[in-house]
Design an enzyme around this catalytic site. Structure first.
Site, PDB file in Angstrom:
ATOM      1  N   TYR A 144     -16.947  56.545 -17.451  1.00  0.00           N
ATOM      2  CA  TYR A 144     -16.112  57.119 -18.514  1.00  0.00           C
ATOM      3  C   TYR A 144     -14.879  56.253 -18.698  1.00  0.00           C
ATOM      4  O   TYR A 144     -14.247  55.853 -17.725  1.00  0.00           O
ATOM      5  CB  TYR A 144     -15.694  58.546 -18.151  1.00  0.00           C
ATOM      6  CG  TYR A 144     -14.783  59.193 -19.179  1.00  0.00           C
ATOM      7  CD1 TYR A 144     -15.271  59.535 -20.447  1.00  0.00           C
ATOM      8  CD2 TYR A 144     -13.445  59.460 -18.900  1.00  0.00           C
ATOM      9  CE1 TYR A 144     -14.447  60.134 -21.390  1.00  0.00           C
ATOM     10  CE2 TYR A 144     -12.616  60.059 -19.845  1.00  0.00           C
ATOM     11  CZ  TYR A 144     -13.122  60.393 -21.090  1.00  0.00           C
ATOM     12  OH  TYR A 144     -12.298  60.981 -22.025  1.00  0.00           O
ATOM     13  N   ASP A 239     -11.681  49.348 -14.936  1.00  0.00           N
ATOM     14  CA  ASP A 239     -10.982  50.554 -15.386  1.00  0.00           C
ATOM     15  C   ASP A 239     -10.703  51.401 -14.156  1.00  0.00           C
ATOM     16  O   ASP A 239     -11.569  52.111 -13.656  1.00  0.00           O
ATOM     17  CB  ASP A 239     -11.835  51.308 -16.410  1.00  0.00           C
ATOM     18  CG  ASP A 239     -11.159  52.595 -16.865  1.00  0.00           C
ATOM     19  OD1 ASP A 239     -10.028  52.882 -16.398  1.00  0.00           O
ATOM     20  OD2 ASP A 239     -11.758  53.315 -17.681  1.00  0.00           O
ATOM     21  N   LYS A 267      -3.382  58.182 -14.937  1.00  0.00           N
ATOM     22  CA  LYS A 267      -3.344  59.302 -13.983  1.00  0.00           C
ATOM     23  C   LYS A 267      -2.222  59.183 -12.941  1.00  0.00           C
ATOM     24  O   LYS A 267      -1.081  59.476 -13.269  1.00  0.00           O
ATOM     25  CB  LYS A 267      -4.732  59.493 -13.369  1.00  0.00           C
ATOM     26  CG  LYS A 267      -5.776  59.800 -14.471  1.00  0.00           C
ATOM     27  CD  LYS A 267      -7.073  60.422 -14.027  1.00  0.00           C
ATOM     28  CE  LYS A 267      -7.864  60.928 -15.215  1.00  0.00           C
ATOM     29  NZ  LYS A 267      -8.961  60.116 -15.686  1.00  0.00           N
TER      30      LYS A 267
HETATM   31  C1  PLP Z   1      -9.365  59.739 -17.145  1.00  0.00           C
HETATM   32  C2  PLP Z   1      -9.944  58.417 -17.415  1.00  0.00           C
HETATM   33  C3  PLP Z   1      -9.701  57.723 -18.627  1.00  0.00           C
HETATM   34  C4  PLP Z   1      -8.960  58.345 -19.756  1.00  0.00           C
HETATM   35  O1  PLP Z   1      -7.639  58.660 -19.433  1.00  0.00           O
HETATM   36  P1  PLP Z   1      -6.859  59.775 -20.281  1.00  0.00           P
HETATM   37  O2  PLP Z   1      -5.473  59.737 -19.706  1.00  0.00           O
HETATM   38  O3  PLP Z   1      -7.580  61.052 -20.065  1.00  0.00           O
HETATM   39  O4  PLP Z   1      -6.884  59.331 -21.698  1.00  0.00           O
HETATM   40  C5  PLP Z   1     -10.204  56.446 -18.753  1.00  0.00           C
HETATM   41  N1  PLP Z   1     -10.897  55.859 -17.765  1.00  0.00           N
HETATM   42  C6  PLP Z   1     -11.145  56.489 -16.604  1.00  0.00           C
HETATM   43  C7  PLP Z   1     -11.903  55.770 -15.527  1.00  0.00           C
HETATM   44  C8  PLP Z   1     -10.689  57.788 -16.395  1.00  0.00           C
HETATM   45  O5  PLP Z   1     -10.977  58.414 -15.248  1.00  0.00           O
END
Ligand code: PLP
Length: 349
Positions: A144, A239, A267
């Site tokens: 994701y 990511d 996060k």
């Molecule tokens: C949570 C997440 C995102 C998106 O971040 P948001 O702050 O929710 O927009 C992108 N990549 C990864 C791996 C994530 O866990």
């Protein structure tokens, strides 16, 4: 358990927000029931509108590595907000958080703060495309990367597929440049590079995929991605929005000792406030506006209150033994879960 107040709040919320929520996962659809409306949190505990107390294993889906309302984070937020909450001009706090990160992470040399993980990844992809002057991106099924258009794709049935949109409202034209392959399949990646020679701007992966269960990858596989990207002058994006600052201060890059070209964080970096970032080498980052031709901006980017929260939280993470303690606690939790499962099994039989 009393649920009246949460249920009443949810009824009202349904008339205000689609599905009654401001992010779909909060609707409880995958766990059943109706959402709890949270009143407050402290440490590992939260209390809902009906006064029920819970141990919170969710931690706001990742950001709260110190738990709820950590005193140091709360103090930092208060101090910052009393001086004003946004200026649209730089503050020293941006330097401070950047310095804290860059001094303790040898995998990036320059960074840019944004306001969410989605924004971080979206910007990183634009940077990769701008730097390489190529359009296609390669992502993996099961990872994701937020909700920007080109990443809202699901794999088709072939070994190497162009994404099918996984959301209405995302034009096929956008996802036609997104190649999706399954995780841990070197052949599929090789085939994609053979098929789209000199067209792939970047390969993006959650190096520790944690959004569909935990799909740990082999170090050799991540190294394979590093090597094939280098051979093809394609950028490798880690990511690390969810695993960053969690498996160690320098994330998966540090854990595996693999140098990606671009890293995204989110996060934990904001101490529970909206912060994301992407970082890379001095050379690659020089493509970003106003130094270079890749445009990326944000009214609330580097917001001083959010920076202060991030500084407070990351300062705690940098204290001696922080990650060892976290590991010990995690091990304790896992061991307890397993021993409880075992005793359940024994009493069943
Ligand atoms: C949570 C997440 C995102 C998106 O971040 P948001 O702050 O929710 O927009 C992108 N990549 C990864 C791996 C994530 O866990």
């Amino acid at each position: 358990m009393k649920r009246e107040k949460s249920e009443a709040l949810f009824e009202k919320a349904k008339s205000y927000f689609p599905g009654g929520v401001n992010s779909p996962v909060r609707a409880f659809r995958s766990v059943g029931g109706t959402p709890l409306f949270i009143e407050k949190g402290k440490g590992a505990h939260i209390w809902d509108a009906d006064g029920n107390e819970f141990i919170d294993y969710c931690g706001s889906w990742g950001p709260l590595i110190l738990g709820h309302a950590n005193d140091k984070v709360v103090d930092a937020i208060k101090k910052a907000v009393e001086k004003g909450s946004s200026f649209g001009a730089p503050t020293a706090l941006e330097n401070d958080l950047a310095e804290l990160i860059l001094k303790n992470n040898k995998y990036i040399q320059k960074l840019r703060f944004v306001s969410s993980g989605t924004e971080a990844v979206m910007s990183a992809i634009r940077l990769a495309r701008g730097y390489t002057k190529r359009n296609k991106i390669l992502k993996f099924e099961g990872c994701y990367h937020g909700h920007s258009d080109s990443l809202l794709v699901k794999a088709g049935s072939g070994l190497v597929t162009f994404g099918n949109t996984s959301s209405a409202g995302v034009p096929e034209g956008v996802v036609n440049d997104t190649i999706v392959v399954s995780l841990n399949n070197e052949q599929a990646v090789k085939q994609a590079f053979a098929e789209f020679r000199d067209q792939i701007a970047c390969v993006i992966i959650e190096p520790i995929p944690a959004n569909n269960g935990l799909l740990l990858q082999r170090k050799e596989y991540l190294q394979f991605l590093r090597d094939i990207c280098t051979e093809n002058k394609t950028l490798l994006i880690f990511d690390e929005v969810i695993n960053g600052f969690r498996v160690g201060f320098d994330g998966a890059a540090g854990y595996y000792n693999i140098q990606p070209d671009i890293i995204t964080y989110g996060k934990i970096i904001g101490g529970g406030l909206p912060v994301g970032m992407y970082g890379s080498s001095v050379e690659i980052m020089s493509c970003i506006s106003p130094e270079g031709p890749v445009y990326q901006a944000g009214t609330l980017s580097g917001n001083p209150v959010a920076m202060a929260a991030g500084i407070a939280q990351l300062t705690e993470c940098l204290k001696p033994n922080f990650y060892q303690d976290l590991e010990t606690k995690t091990q304790f939790l896992i061991d307890s879960i397993f021993s409880n499962l075992k005793s359940l099994q024994t009493s069943d039989s």
